[in-house]
Design a protein around this motif. Structure first.
Motif, PDB file in Angstrom:
ATOM      1  N   LYS A 129     -29.799  -2.983  -2.498  1.00 13.96           N
ATOM      2  CA  LYS A 129     -29.049  -4.273  -3.359  1.00 13.96           C
ATOM      3  C   LYS A 129     -28.130  -3.832  -4.540  1.00 13.96           C
ATOM      4  CE  LYS A 129     -31.744  -7.664  -4.421  1.00 13.96           C
ATOM      5  NZ  LYS A 129     -33.101  -8.497  -4.672  1.00 13.96           N
ATOM      6  N   LYS A 130     -28.788  -2.747  -5.277  1.00 12.19           N
ATOM      7  CA  LYS A 130     -27.994  -2.210  -6.283  1.00 12.19           C
ATOM      8  C   LYS A 130     -26.672  -1.436  -5.760  1.00 12.19           C
ATOM      9  CE  LYS A 130     -31.422  -0.107  -8.658  1.00 12.19           C
ATOM     10  NZ  LYS A 130     -32.042   0.484  -9.602  1.00 12.19           N
ATOM     11  N   ALA A 131     -26.944  -0.554  -4.682  1.00 12.73           N
ATOM     12  CA  ALA A 131     -25.756   0.101  -4.239  1.00 12.73           C
ATOM     13  C   ALA A 131     -24.788  -0.690  -3.730  1.00 12.73           C
ATOM     14  CB  ALA A 131     -26.584   1.057  -3.021  1.00 12.73           C
ATOM     15  N   VAL A 132     -24.918  -1.882  -3.243  1.00 14.98           N
ATOM     16  CA  VAL A 132     -23.823  -2.753  -2.757  1.00 14.98           C
ATOM     17  C   VAL A 132     -23.049  -2.885  -3.896  1.00 14.98           C
ATOM     18  CG1 VAL A 132     -23.326  -4.869  -2.218  1.00 14.98           C
ATOM     19  CG2 VAL A 132     -24.889  -3.726  -0.848  1.00 14.98           C
ATOM     20  N   TYR A 133     -23.286  -2.942  -5.056  1.00 15.46           N
ATOM     21  CA  TYR A 133     -22.207  -3.015  -6.130  1.00 15.46           C
ATOM     22  C   TYR A 133     -22.018  -2.029  -7.050  1.00 15.46           C
ATOM     23  CZ  TYR A 133     -23.559  -8.013  -5.178  1.00 15.46           C
ATOM     24  OH  TYR A 133     -23.808  -9.244  -4.616  1.00 15.46           O
ATOM     25  N   GLU A 137     -17.167   3.201  -1.857  1.00 13.88           N
ATOM     26  CA  GLU A 137     -16.934   2.464  -0.754  1.00 13.88           C
ATOM     27  C   GLU A 137     -17.757   2.904   0.354  1.00 13.88           C
ATOM     28  OE1 GLU A 137     -13.353   1.710   2.447  1.00 13.88           O
ATOM     29  OE2 GLU A 137     -12.758   1.937   0.258  1.00 13.88           O
ATOM     30  N   ILE A 138     -17.846   4.113   0.592  1.00 11.70           N
ATOM     31  CA  ILE A 138     -18.901   4.559   1.780  1.00 11.70           C
ATOM     32  C   ILE A 138     -20.247   4.325   1.392  1.00 11.70           C
ATOM     33  CG2 ILE A 138     -19.568   6.610   3.188  1.00 11.70           C
ATOM     34  CD1 ILE A 138     -17.008   7.565   2.782  1.00 11.70           C
ATOM     35  N   GLY A 139     -20.928   4.426   0.440  1.00  8.30           N
ATOM     36  CA  GLY A 139     -22.156   4.070   0.005  1.00  8.30           C
ATOM     37  C   GLY A 139     -22.329   2.487   0.051  1.00  8.30           C
ATOM     38  N   LYS A 141     -20.886   0.558   2.160  1.00  9.68           N
ATOM     39  CA  LYS A 141     -21.107   0.196   3.541  1.00  9.68           C
ATOM     40  C   LYS A 141     -22.185   0.499   4.303  1.00  9.68           C
ATOM     41  CE  LYS A 141     -17.303   0.707   6.068  1.00  9.68           C
ATOM     42  NZ  LYS A 141     -15.816   1.479   6.630  1.00  9.68           N
ATOM     43  N   TYR A 142     -22.911   1.737   3.799  1.00  7.55           N
ATOM     44  CA  TYR A 142     -24.307   2.176   4.274  1.00  7.55           C
ATOM     45  C   TYR A 142     -25.418   0.990   3.724  1.00  7.55           C
ATOM     46  CZ  TYR A 142     -23.187   6.348   6.936  1.00  7.55           C
ATOM     47  OH  TYR A 142     -22.589   7.207   7.965  1.00  7.55           O
ATOM     48  N   ALA A 143     -25.099   0.700   2.368  1.00  8.44           N
ATOM     49  CA  ALA A 143     -26.057  -0.191   1.728  1.00  8.44           C
ATOM     50  C   ALA A 143     -26.042  -1.570   2.617  1.00  8.44           C
ATOM     51  CB  ALA A 143     -25.557  -0.351   0.275  1.00  8.44           C
ATOM     52  N   VAL A 144     -24.976  -1.724   3.061  1.00  3.67           N
ATOM     53  CA  VAL A 144     -24.857  -3.443   3.662  1.00  3.67           C
ATOM     54  C   VAL A 144     -25.187  -3.219   4.798  1.00  3.67           C
ATOM     55  CG1 VAL A 144     -23.200  -4.698   4.839  1.00  3.67           C
ATOM     56  CG2 VAL A 144     -22.733  -4.077   2.374  1.00  3.67           C
ATOM     57  N   ARG A 145     -25.407  -1.930   5.699  1.00  5.41           N
ATOM     58  CA  ARG A 145     -26.060  -1.749   6.878  1.00  5.41           C
ATOM     59  C   ARG A 145     -27.554  -1.629   6.875  1.00  5.41           C
ATOM     60  NH1 ARG A 145     -22.130   3.306   8.755  1.00  5.41           N
ATOM     61  NH2 ARG A 145     -20.232   2.095   8.780  1.00  5.41           N
ATOM     62  N   GLY A 146     -28.054  -1.134   5.639  1.00  8.14           N
ATOM     63  CA  GLY A 146     -29.457  -1.207   5.532  1.00  8.14           C
ATOM     64  C   GLY A 146     -29.909  -2.593   5.201  1.00  8.14           C
ATOM     65  N   LEU A 147     -29.289  -3.414   4.433  1.00  8.51           N
ATOM     66  CA  LEU A 147     -29.717  -4.727   4.328  1.00  8.51           C
ATOM     67  C   LEU A 147     -29.469  -5.508   5.492  1.00  8.51           C
ATOM     68  CD1 LEU A 147     -27.807  -5.233   0.980  1.00  8.51           C
ATOM     69  CD2 LEU A 147     -30.157  -5.159   1.228  1.00  8.51           C
ATOM     70  N   GLY A 148     -28.341  -5.245   6.452  1.00 11.39           N
ATOM     71  CA  GLY A 148     -28.403  -5.710   7.802  1.00 11.39           C
ATOM     72  C   GLY A 148     -29.899  -5.527   8.511  1.00 11.39           C
ATOM     73  N   GLU A 149     -30.300  -4.258   8.351  1.00 11.21           N
ATOM     74  CA  GLU A 149     -31.387  -4.026   9.201  1.00 11.21           C
ATOM     75  C   GLU A 149     -32.637  -4.960   8.785  1.00 11.21           C
ATOM     76  OE1 GLU A 149     -31.923  -2.015  11.750  1.00 11.21           O
ATOM     77  OE2 GLU A 149     -29.513  -1.678  11.504  1.00 11.21           O
ATOM     78  N   TYR A 150     -32.842  -5.274   7.280  1.00  6.92           N
ATOM     79  CA  TYR A 150     -33.682  -6.091   6.859  1.00  6.92           C
ATOM     80  C   TYR A 150     -33.396  -7.527   7.264  1.00  6.92           C
ATOM     81  CZ  TYR A 150     -35.495  -2.826   3.417  1.00  6.92           C
ATOM     82  OH  TYR A 150     -36.123  -1.823   2.683  1.00  6.92           O
ATOM     83  N   ASN A 177      -7.799  -3.510   2.824  1.00  4.29           N
ATOM     84  CA  ASN A 177      -8.609  -4.347   3.416  1.00  4.29           C
ATOM     85  C   ASN A 177      -9.867  -4.746   2.774  1.00  4.29           C
ATOM     86  OD1 ASN A 177      -9.957  -2.201   3.723  1.00  4.29           O
ATOM     87  ND2 ASN A 177     -10.040  -2.069   6.234  1.00  4.29           N
ATOM     88  N   TRP A 178     -10.685  -5.640   3.331  1.00  4.16           N
ATOM     89  CA  TRP A 178     -11.967  -5.969   2.551  1.00  4.16           C
ATOM     90  C   TRP A 178     -13.047  -5.103   3.218  1.00  4.16           C
ATOM     91  CZ3 TRP A 178     -10.913  -8.297  -1.836  1.00  4.16           C
ATOM     92  CH2 TRP A 178      -9.515  -8.855  -2.074  1.00  4.16           C
ATOM     93  N   PRO A 179     -13.488  -3.979   2.851  1.00  3.47           N
ATOM     94  CA  PRO A 179     -14.346  -3.138   3.828  1.00  3.47           C
ATOM     95  C   PRO A 179     -15.783  -3.691   3.840  1.00  3.47           C
ATOM     96  CG  PRO A 179     -13.784  -1.901   1.977  1.00  3.47           C
ATOM     97  CD  PRO A 179     -12.798  -3.152   2.104  1.00  3.47           C
ATOM     98  N   ILE A 180     -15.907  -4.050   2.554  1.00  2.00           N
ATOM     99  CA  ILE A 180     -17.379  -4.787   2.607  1.00  2.00           C
ATOM    100  C   ILE A 180     -17.641  -5.868   3.300  1.00  2.00           C
ATOM    101  CG2 ILE A 180     -19.581  -5.155   0.766  1.00  2.00           C
ATOM    102  CD1 ILE A 180     -18.143  -1.997   1.244  1.00  2.00           C
TER     103      ILE A 180
END
Length: 201
Positions: A129-133, A137-139, A141-150, A177-180
């Motif tokens: 959650k902290k990493a999302v903010y 940019e790459i970090g 995106k991976y944080a969003v993927r991790g939260l997606g798994e949750y 673009n809006w990658p996140i």
């Protein structure tokens, strides 16, 4: 060795003998002259990428310091041993991309190294959650993927956050673009396709 599309690597099962595992580890810690610098350093990176697949926990310090995303995925396959090594990072305010990528691998159900302990999973979620903010940019995106798994595993807090990110995240990517937002939308689609429900409390 099999090279996967996501940058990680696997060793075919028939070659996962104790003798071969030890030979690979020794190649890492005591490489022959010229090995590390050959091919722009790729042989060593490839070697690091397979350490998680063969569960060579002695290699964890080398994986943490590398910085390659495929190597970070390898670290994620170390499971509890990898999480223990990363625990000091989880307590820091500064976000490390290698840690984000590794933790994302650890929360994917069915993955080698999957973390099932609830307290550990809560700690990982807070870091993502902290990493999302606070990551690059790459970090992020991976944080969003991790939260997606949750979210896929039924976590309502993650679902709420993904919906928020999909519509309001301010990150403007290099491609203008809006990658996140795009990544969060992909994860919500994955949630729906997995049979889950994008329901917010």
């Amino acid at each position: 060795i099999e090279d996967e599309e996501n940058g990680s690597m696997r060793v075919k099962n028939k070659y996962k003998t104790p003798e071969i595992k030890e030979a690979l580890y020794q190649l890492l810690v005591a490489p022959p002259k010229g090995f590390i610098d050959s091919g722009e350093g790729l042989p060593r990176i490839y070697l690091l990428r397979i350490m998680g697949d063969i569960q060579e926990t002695r290699a964890i310090p080398y994986l943490i310091e590398c910085g390659d995303n495929g190597v970070a995925m390898s670290l994620g396959r170390m499971g509890e041993a990898g999480l223990k090594a990363l625990s000091p990072e989880l307590k820091k305010n500064k976000i490390n991309r290698t840690t984000v990528v590794a933790l994302t691998e650890m929360v994917k159900k069915g993955n080698v190294g999957y973390i099932s302990d609830e307290k550990s999973r809560q700690d990982i979620k807070e870091y993502l959650k902290k990493a999302v903010y606070n990551s690059d940019e790459i970090g992020k995106k991976y944080a969003v993927r991790g939260l997606g798994e949750y979210a896929i595993q039924g976590d309502t807090e993650a679902i709420v956050l993904l919906n928020k990110l999909a519509t309001t995240d301010p990150t403007l990517g290099k491609a203008k673009n809006w990658p996140i937002r795009m990544e969060a939308t992909k994860m919500l689609e994955k949630l729906n396709n997995s049979g889950g429900h994008n329901q917010q409390p």
